[in-house]
Design an enzyme around this catalytic site. Structure first.
Site, PDB file in Angstrom:
ATOM      1  N   ASP A 103       0.847  -1.172   0.000  1.00 38.70           N
ATOM      2  CA  ASP A 103       0.000   0.000   0.000  1.00 38.70           C
ATOM      3  C   ASP A 103       0.892   1.233   0.000  1.00 38.70           C
ATOM      4  O   ASP A 103       2.097   1.139   0.263  1.00 38.70           O
ATOM      5  CB  ASP A 103      -0.905  -0.008   1.245  1.00 38.70           C
ATOM      6  CG  ASP A 103      -2.075   0.966   1.097  1.00 38.70           C
ATOM      7  OD1 ASP A 103      -2.820   1.140   2.061  1.00 38.70           O
ATOM      8  OD2 ASP A 103      -2.226   1.545   0.005  1.00 38.70           O
ATOM      9  N   ASP A 157      -2.896   8.302  -1.784  1.00 41.14           N
ATOM     10  CA  ASP A 157      -4.251   8.842  -1.885  1.00 41.14           C
ATOM     11  C   ASP A 157      -4.680   9.359  -0.527  1.00 41.14           C
ATOM     12  O   ASP A 157      -3.987   9.184   0.478  1.00 41.14           O
ATOM     13  CB  ASP A 157      -5.206   7.731  -2.349  1.00 41.14           C
ATOM     14  CG  ASP A 157      -5.258   6.567  -1.366  1.00 41.14           C
ATOM     15  OD1 ASP A 157      -4.221   6.307  -0.717  1.00 41.14           O
ATOM     16  OD2 ASP A 157      -6.314   5.927  -1.230  1.00 41.14           O
ATOM     17  N   ASP A 277      -7.989  -7.743   0.170  1.00 37.26           N
ATOM     18  CA  ASP A 277      -7.082  -7.897   1.310  1.00 37.26           C
ATOM     19  C   ASP A 277      -7.857  -7.566   2.564  1.00 37.26           C
ATOM     20  O   ASP A 277      -8.711  -6.667   2.528  1.00 37.26           O
ATOM     21  CB  ASP A 277      -5.878  -6.958   1.198  1.00 37.26           C
ATOM     22  CG  ASP A 277      -6.142  -5.626   1.893  1.00 37.26           C
ATOM     23  OD1 ASP A 277      -6.684  -4.721   1.209  1.00 37.26           O
ATOM     24  OD2 ASP A 277      -5.864  -5.505   3.097  1.00 37.26           O
TER      25      ASP A 277
HETATM   26  C1  1UD Z   1      -9.701  -2.122   6.528  1.00 34.23           C
HETATM   27  N1  1UD Z   1     -10.373  -1.250   5.600  1.00 34.23           N
HETATM   28  C2  1UD Z   1      -9.648  -0.542   4.725  1.00 34.23           C
HETATM   29  N2  1UD Z   1      -8.303  -0.625   4.582  1.00 34.23           N
HETATM   30  C3  1UD Z   1      -7.994   0.291   3.628  1.00 34.23           C
HETATM   31  C4  1UD Z   1      -6.740   0.656   3.123  1.00 34.23           C
HETATM   32  C5  1UD Z   1      -5.491   0.011   3.684  1.00 34.23           C
HETATM   33  C6  1UD Z   1      -5.182  -1.309   3.098  1.00 34.23           C
HETATM   34  C7  1UD Z   1      -3.841  -1.725   3.658  1.00 34.23           C
HETATM   35  O1  1UD Z   1      -3.897  -1.814   5.081  1.00 34.23           O
HETATM   36  C8  1UD Z   1      -3.197  -2.951   5.551  1.00 34.23           C
HETATM   37  O2  1UD Z   1      -4.077  -3.772   6.267  1.00 34.23           O
HETATM   38  C9  1UD Z   1      -4.332  -3.264   7.568  1.00 34.23           C
HETATM   39  C10 1UD Z   1      -2.704  -3.705   4.371  1.00 34.23           C
HETATM   40  O3  1UD Z   1      -1.302  -3.544   4.312  1.00 34.23           O
HETATM   41  C11 1UD Z   1      -3.365  -3.065   3.168  1.00 34.23           C
HETATM   42  O4  1UD Z   1      -2.379  -2.886   2.156  1.00 34.23           O
HETATM   43  C12 1UD Z   1      -2.930  -2.631   0.878  1.00 34.23           C
HETATM   44  C13 1UD Z   1      -6.698   1.689   2.154  1.00 34.23           C
HETATM   45  N3  1UD Z   1      -5.466   2.087   1.650  1.00 34.23           N
HETATM   46  C14 1UD Z   1      -5.428   3.121   0.784  1.00 34.23           C
HETATM   47  N4  1UD Z   1      -4.244   3.537   0.281  1.00 34.23           N
HETATM   48  N5  1UD Z   1      -6.548   3.790   0.358  1.00 34.23           N
HETATM   49  C15 1UD Z   1      -7.792   3.427   0.784  1.00 34.23           C
HETATM   50  O5  1UD Z   1      -8.790   4.042   0.379  1.00 34.23           O
HETATM   51  C16 1UD Z   1      -7.891   2.324   1.722  1.00 34.23           C
HETATM   52  C17 1UD Z   1      -9.140   1.919   2.218  1.00 34.23           C
HETATM   53  C18 1UD Z   1      -9.185   0.905   3.184  1.00 34.23           C
HETATM   54  N6  1UD Z   1     -10.204   0.360   3.877  1.00 34.23           N
END
Ligand code: 1UD
Length: 383
Positions: A103, A157, A277
């Site tokens: 991410d 973002d 994920d």
């Molecule tokens: C839980 N709900 C949720 N997580 C989100 C994450 C983290 C995933 C990231 O968070 C980590 O897991 C805790 C993982 O590393 C994952 O990597 C992609 C998001 N990341 C970004 N850049 N933009 C979003 O709009 C977004 C929305 C989410 N909604």
């Protein structure tokens, strides 16, 4: 370091996506990356700090996971991206020679960091570990992800928690669009490495359509739907998905970030999502919860204390087949590490079996029937 000449991510040779079958909006596909292929629909175990908690990487692979997640925010703070790079990159560092997605870090900054400030240029924040100051810009985030060597990199973002005012959602969506442009310009697309954009727009369908169309016009290897699984009810998430996925290119993978429960995943596959994920299976495992094809089982509950049955005698996973509920209950109550290990193993195994079943059903053109069968299994409850 010399500024690498950016290449057009859409043209990178070895990164690719092909659709093998479709069934309604559901797609069976395959993503190809520098470190191997990803069968979709895919569930990506979360390995935030370069480990899937309590699991050996070989175990995660044996369960059928094609790809793991790492996280820029955590790894930039500790052990730092530069150190991982000096040690050969994240694949070598964590002994995972298969695809990795990272991410961009913005989400964790907003949820974990202290004294964070966001402006047009970047996000500035203090580390939740030692209070050190850091700047995360679209360019720096990709530099970090490049140092980690991840095969799929995410744009920086701004994700707003729901519910939120429309003006706030719109501001964050437009900033994310400008950051998407800067991310594409800064992306040094080594062959087999892809850059994904992230659709924002909260629970507003018009803003979601505008974000999806604008990102498609810029052109990326894949498109994530962000800004969901942030507290909204499932029906809101599904309504937003139904409005968003039709606006995304059919020949590119779609990734729904942070989702979700088995039911969320099945419903989202039916709305055209390919990649998922979620910390649910791993975090719930550490808290004594088991996901099974008959629904969730809370092993903390005293009713399991004398139950000699395994979680699922038909499972191919040793943790679900060879250990009694009574033993799992004992381990969880005694807070023994093996309890978290066995339940995480059970949960990741179930999630991968769920994805394998969905992939097979789409290929066979029986997604809707399979969805009904899977939901009926959950409704049977824990017999
Ligand atoms: C839980 N709900 C949720 N997580 C989100 C994450 C983290 C995933 C990231 O968070 C980590 O897991 C805790 C993982 O590393 C994952 O990597 C992609 C998001 N990341 C970004 N850049 N933009 C979003 O709009 C977004 C929305 C989410 N909604």
């Amino acid at each position: 370091m010399t500024v690498p000449t950016p290449t057009d991510p859409a043209a990178a040779p070895a990164f690719g996506f092909r659709r093998i079958a479709t069934d309604g909006m559901a797609r069976r596909g395959e993503v190809t990356t520098a470190h191997g292929a990803i069968r979709t629909p895919a569930f990506m175990p979360v390995g935030t700090q370069a480990t899937v908690k309590t699991m050996y990487p070989e175990q995660v692979r044996a369960l059928g996971a094609d790809i793991l997640l790492g996280n820029t925010y955590h790894l930039m703070l500790r052990p730092t991206a530069e150190r991982v790079d000096r040690l050969g990159g994240l694949h070598r560092f964590m002994n995972w020679p298969h695809p990795i997605l990272t991410d961009s870090g913005g989400f964790q900054v907003m949820s974990l960091a202290k004294l964070r400030k966001i402006n047009e240029q970047a996000v500035t924040f203090q580390s939740h570990i030692d209070g050190s100051r850091h700047v995360l810009s679209p360019e720096r985030s990709l530099e970090i992800q490049g140092l980690l060597g991840s095969d799929i990199q995410m744009q920086l973002d701004e994700c707003v928690a729901l519910p939120a005012e429309r003006a706030e959602i719109e501001r964050a969506m437009r900033l994310s669009l400008r950051w998407a442009e800067r991310s594409k310009a800064a992306f040094f697309g080594k062959p087999g490495h892809g850059l994904f954009a992230i659709v924002q727009g909260g629970d507003d369908e018009a803003l979601r359509v505008e974000s999806a169309r604008a990102l498609t016009a810029i052109g990326f290897h894949g498109y994530a739907v962000g800004g969901l699984a942030v507290g909204e009810p499932q029906d809101v998430m599904l309504r937003i998905l139904s409005a968003t996925t039709p606006e995304l290119p059919e020949d590119r993978p779609r990734y729904l970030m942070g989702v979700g429960t088995p039911d969320d995943i099945v419903e989202s596959v039916g709305r055209g999502i390919d990649m998922f994920d979620c910390v649910m299976p791993t975090r719930a495992g550490r808290h004594g919860q088991a996901f099974t094809r008959r629904g969730k089982v809370n092993l903390r509950n005293a009713r399991h204390a004398d139950d000699p049955r395994p979680i699922d005698e038909e499972s191919t996973c040793p943790a679900a087949r060879d250990y009694s509920r009574a033993y799992l209950h004992h381990l969880v109550k005694a807070e023994e590490a093996l309890g978290a290990m066995l339940l995480t193993w059970i949960n990741l195994s179930y999630y991968q079996d769920l994805m394998a079943g969905l992939r097979a059903a789409i290929e066979a053109g029986r997604f809707e029937d399979h969805k009904a069968e899977v939901k009926a299994g959950w409704a049977r409850g824990d017999i």
